[in-house]
Design an enzyme around this catalytic site. Structure first.
Site, short mmCIF file in Angstrom:
data_model
loop_
_atom_site.label_atom_id
_atom_site.label_comp_id
_atom_site.label_asym_id
_atom_site.label_seq_id
_atom_site.Cartn_x
_atom_site.Cartn_y
_atom_site.Cartn_z
N GLY A 1 6.02 1.74 7.98
CA GLY A 1 5.97 2.72 9.06
C GLY A 1 4.53 3.02 9.46
N TYR B 1 7.06 9.75 16.17
CA TYR B 1 7.35 9.55 14.75
C TYR B 1 8.62 10.31 14.33
CZ TYR B 1 6.09 9.35 9.71
OH TYR B 1 6.07 9.14 8.34
N GLY C 1 2.80 17.20 17.37
CA GLY C 1 1.99 15.97 17.49
C GLY C 1 2.72 14.71 17.08
N ARG D 1 0.86 -1.19 0.00
CA ARG D 1 0.00 0.00 0.00
C ARG D 1 0.89 1.24 0.00
NH1 ARG D 1 -3.22 1.28 4.29
NH2 ARG D 1 -1.86 0.28 5.80
N GLY D 2 0.29 2.38 -0.30
CA GLY D 2 0.96 3.67 -0.13
C GLY D 2 2.29 3.78 -0.85
N1 CAA Z 1 1.72 24.37 15.75
C1 CAA Z 1 1.34 25.04 16.87
N2 CAA Z 1 0.20 24.79 17.51
C2 CAA Z 1 -0.59 23.85 17.01
C3 CAA Z 1 -0.25 23.11 15.85
C4 CAA Z 1 0.96 23.43 15.22
N3 CAA Z 1 1.36 22.78 14.11
N4 CAA Z 1 -1.22 22.23 15.60
C5 CAA Z 1 -2.16 22.40 16.58
N5 CAA Z 1 -1.77 23.38 17.42
C6 CAA Z 1 -2.47 23.87 18.58
C7 CAA Z 1 -3.93 24.16 18.22
O1 CAA Z 1 -4.06 25.44 17.68
C8 CAA Z 1 -4.60 24.03 19.58
O2 CAA Z 1 -4.36 25.19 20.33
P1 CAA Z 1 -5.54 25.86 21.17
O3 CAA Z 1 -6.02 24.77 22.10
O4 CAA Z 1 -4.84 26.99 21.84
O5 CAA Z 1 -6.54 26.27 20.14
C9 CAA Z 1 -3.82 22.91 20.27
O6 CAA Z 1 -2.55 22.87 19.59
C10 CAA Z 1 -4.48 21.58 20.13
O7 CAA Z 1 -4.72 21.33 18.73
P2 CAA Z 1 -5.77 20.25 18.25
O8 CAA Z 1 -7.14 20.61 18.71
O9 CAA Z 1 -5.56 19.97 16.79
O10 CAA Z 1 -5.28 19.02 19.14
P3 CAA Z 1 -5.62 17.53 18.97
O11 CAA Z 1 -5.12 16.88 20.20
O12 CAA Z 1 -7.02 17.33 18.55
O13 CAA Z 1 -4.71 17.09 17.71
C11 CAA Z 1 -2.77 16.57 16.53
C12 CAA Z 1 -3.35 17.30 17.74
C13 CAA Z 1 -3.06 15.07 16.65
C14 CAA Z 1 -1.29 16.76 16.57
C15 CAA Z 1 -3.41 17.12 15.24
O14 CAA Z 1 -3.21 18.49 15.20
C16 CAA Z 1 -2.79 16.50 14.02
O15 CAA Z 1 -3.15 15.39 13.62
N6 CAA Z 1 -1.86 17.19 13.38
C17 CAA Z 1 -1.20 16.69 12.16
C18 CAA Z 1 0.08 16.04 12.52
C19 CAA Z 1 0.78 15.66 11.27
O16 CAA Z 1 1.13 16.48 10.42
N7 CAA Z 1 1.04 14.36 11.10
C20 CAA Z 1 1.68 13.91 9.90
C21 CAA Z 1 0.99 12.68 9.44
S1 CAA Z 1 1.52 12.22 7.82
C22 CAA Z 1 3.02 11.57 8.06
O17 CAA Z 1 3.49 11.40 9.14
C23 CAA Z 1 3.78 11.21 6.81
C24 CAA Z 1 5.03 11.95 6.69
O18 CAA Z 1 6.08 11.40 6.95
C25 CAA Z 1 5.03 13.35 6.18
#
Ligand code: CAA
Length: 240
Positions: A84, A147, A143, A12-13
């Protein structure tokens, strides 16, 4: 030259595209998968690439799985450590289980897989190991402490093993993909995703084929002077 390649997370992917690119380059390819049997079956039927099932976080499973692949297809010349997972959350809410599952799968697998092919590669005087890291291992990501730590660890692992393999024509390189069009990236909340795409100078997500092509290049016999490298394929999102 036609070589035998083994790709983890290969059904996949990114892994699927990596398998297809290696097959298109003329290699005999095998794919390892873990849980999604339906996807693996569909992939195997469509591509004629044999699939094998084991958990790359388990050393013993890697040892016996690789032995089976080598019995059926011959020695592994090209290993692509692609498998991964992610389990995103902020550190202050992360459980030890979330931490270790990501570390063991994404980083532990580097040892578990490479350890079981590298002796043979050294004896035969040829090997290509390509490790799939991530832009987030270079720049960090909110977050993703688990990873990002695992993906950054892959870069050190790659450089150290590259030194050890160099005299035996075993090259070891890492690719750091940016955000690509995969299920893992599709799970990112939409609002966050829009911000991420806006931060990519090329203006789009990568395609799995963008990564597959780079793997096939590094796996080629003619890429023997490239080792210990970290190659970014990220649309310009991060320039290390
Ligand atoms: N920078 C600064 N602050 C951030 C932020 C960021 N990037 N993202 C969120 N915040 C803040 C929000 O604004 C919020 O602040 P307030 O409470 O003051 O409003 C607080 O953090 C909580 O944010 P969420 O409500 O989004 O929190 P959550 O617990 O529901 O989710 C998370 C947090 C799981 C990290 C979610 O934001 C998320 O999934 N982010 C994406 C992470 C990401 O990019 N993962 C990559 C996956 S793909 C991959 O990994 C492949 C690869 O190799 C590229």
């Amino acid at each position: 030259m036609r070589r035998t390649a083994l790709v983890t997370g290969g059904t996949r992917g990114l892994g699927k595209a990596i398998c297809i690119s290696l097959q298109a380059a003329g290699h005999q390819v095998a794919a390892v998968y873990h849980k999604n049997t339906d996807a693996a079956r569909t992939f195997a039927e469509a591509s004629s690439i044999p699939v094998f099932r084991w958990d790359v976080a388990d050393f013993e499973a890697c040892r016996t799985g690789i032995a089976q692949v080598e019995r059926e297809l011959g020695p592994v010349d090209i290993l692509v450590n692609n498998a991964g997972i992610s389990s995103d959350t902020v550190l202050h809410r992360m459980t030890p289980e979330q931490w270790w599952r990501v570390i063991n799968t994404n980083l532990g697998s580097m040892f578990n897989m490479s350890r079981n092919v590298v002796e043979g590669m050294r004896e035969r005087g040829f090997g290509r190991i390509v490790n799939i890291s991530s832009v987030n291992g270079q720049k960090g990501q909110f977050g993703q402490t688990n990873y990002a730590a695992a993906k950054a660890g892959i870069l050190g692992f790659t450089k150290a093993l590259a030194l050890e393999g160099a005299r035996k024509n075993v090259t070891v390189n890492a690719i750091t993909p940016g955000y690509c069009d995969t299920d893992m990236v599709a799970a990112v909340p939409n609002e966050v995703m829009q911000a991420i795409i806006a931060s990519i100078p090329i203006g789009r997500l990568g395609t799995p084929a963008d990564i597959g092509r780079m793997v096939a290049f590094l796996a080629d016999d003619d890429a023997g002077f490239i080792t210990g490298a970290t190659i970014a394929v990220n649309g310009g999102q991060y320039m290390a």
